[in-house]
Design an enzyme around this catalytic site. Structure first.
Site, short mmCIF file in Angstrom:
data_model
loop_
_atom_site.label_atom_id
_atom_site.label_comp_id
_atom_site.label_asym_id
_atom_site.label_seq_id
_atom_site.Cartn_x
_atom_site.Cartn_y
_atom_site.Cartn_z
N GLU A 86 -6.65 20.97 48.80
CA GLU A 86 -6.78 21.56 50.14
C GLU A 86 -7.16 20.53 51.19
OE1 GLU A 86 -5.66 24.26 50.85
OE2 GLU A 86 -5.50 25.28 48.91
N TYR A 91 -10.69 27.73 56.86
CA TYR A 91 -9.49 27.81 56.03
C TYR A 91 -9.77 27.34 54.60
CZ TYR A 91 -5.57 26.55 53.35
OH TYR A 91 -4.75 26.44 52.29
N ASP A 132 -4.07 29.90 58.08
CA ASP A 132 -3.53 28.58 58.39
C ASP A 132 -2.30 28.74 59.29
OD1 ASP A 132 -1.60 29.55 56.67
OD2 ASP A 132 -1.19 27.58 55.82
#
Length: 359
Positions: free
Chosen positions: A45, A128, A146
């Site tokens: 991520e 996020y 996102d």
DNA sequence: AAGCCGGGGAT
DNA sequence: ATCCCAGGCTT
């Protein structure tokens, strides 16, 4: 709001169709998909923040191969990790990556915080990323928000509230959370991002083959290409970087860039920035360097061609000038002498790795 | 709330 | 050239 009733009506339908698409038509495959190791989820991520999957993929593989566990990353030297990150951009991510790895490994017994609120406290982890890790690794019902999610929701529900406004962010966050099936948050989060990347793309979306077409408000109104709405546009500035590749005793002058500017923590040659572009005349560059040289002279001075790189907020235009010194520079310049072997272990910005002459 | 932080691919 | 990408931090 005019789309309110539409949202309520289509809420279950949207999720149902999305999960159906995911089950039968989503062939997107990525190495971290289905992964539940929070370290690997977290690493992927961070790498993927504002970065295309295709661009981040090779970096993820390199990192996992060299740093299989968070302890491996925590124990590594900064320079090596930055070298692994070299070329990926947004280098504060790398600095925060190291800080978080070390906190997890040394201050938290090797465990990532097991929930959204705890994850949010990690450096480099925002709303996020915390939602992504919480849902993928721990099954917590947190909707990710996102670029893909903004786009899919704004089109499907016909929302023209700017996604980069405060009210827009609140609205989309509430809507995204309301759509999330709490029994399979990870699969849903993965599905909506895949859907946005593969079907509901920014340009040339595949509306004709879209399973949501009959319920898509933007499609019905013919405004798919106008959504989502952004209100802020970035303004660019142009800078002129003249890099001097100065050689003495088979070594070269280099320094690490500081904060408050681009390429923080990366390395660079002797830099003289100008407000205006310069011509090729060698005397110009001898004069530019005077304040650093003292009694030293330049031999073999060569002025390279003008090169340019486009960043998100800046255009960098410059040249690389190579020369040999008759005596070393003063140590007060802030630059240090390193051998090519030592330099090969340091991370440089793309502008240098792409355009700098070979040593 | 606004500005800043990279690099690359698609159009 | 412009947009956008599995955003987050700083001021």
């Amino acid at each position: 709001m005019k789309y309110f009733s539409n949202i309520l009506m289509n809420l279950p339908e949207f999720t149902k169709n999305l999960l159906s698409w995911n089950q039968f038509s989503n062939s997107r495959q990525m190495p971290w998909k289905g992964e539940t190791d929070p370290y690997k989820i977290w690493l992927s991520e961070i790498i993927l923040q504002q970065t295309r999957v295709e661009q981040g993929l090779a970096y993820y593989e390199k990192f996992i191969s060299r740093f299989p566990k968070v302890q491996d990353l925590a124990m590594a030297q900064d320079a090596e990790v930055f070298k692994y990150w070299e070329g990926l951009g947004y280098y504060s991510r790398c600095r925060n990556l190291l800080a978080t790895a070390r906190w997890v490994a040394f201050e938290n017994k090797g465990h990532f915080p097991p929930d959204y609120e705890g994850l949010l406290k990690l450096k480099g982890v925002g709303p996020y990323t915390a939602a992504a890790i919480a849902s993928f690794a721990f099954g917590e019902p947190r909707a990710v928000l996102d670029g893909n999610v903004f786009r899919v929701l704004s089109r499907y529900f016909g929302i023209n509230t700017p996604i980069d406004s405060l009210t827009g962010k609140k609205l989309y966050a509430q809507l995204a959370q309301a759509l999330l099936p709490t029994d399979q948050p990870g699969a849903y989060n993965q599905a909506i991002m895949d859907f946005g990347a593969v079907v509901c793309k920014p340009q040339a979306p595949l509306c004709s083959a879209c399973v949501q077409q009959t319920d898509c408000e933007a499609y019905r109104l013919g405004v798919v290409g106008d959504l989502p709405v952004k209100e802020k546009s970035i303004k660019k500035r142009t800078r002129y970087f003249y890099y001097f590749l100065l050689k003495w005793n088979n070594q070269y002058y280099v320094r690490q860039r500081g904060g408050g500017d681009i390429w923080q923590d990366l390395h660079e040659w002797v830099l003289i920035e100008q407000a205006e572009p310069l011509a090729t005349d060698p005397s110009i560059y001898r004069n530019l360097l005077k304040k650093y040289l003292g009694t030293a002279k330049l031999k073999q001075l060569r002025v390279g061609e003008e090169v340019r790189q486009q960043l998100s907020h800046q255009t960098i235009i410059g040249r690389f000038i190579t020369a040999e010194l008759t005596i070393p520079l003063s140590t007060e310049t802030g630059y240090q002498l390193l051998s090519p072997d030592a330099l090969s272990k340091l991370a440089f910005p793309r502008f240098i790795t792409a355009f700098s002459p070979r040593l």
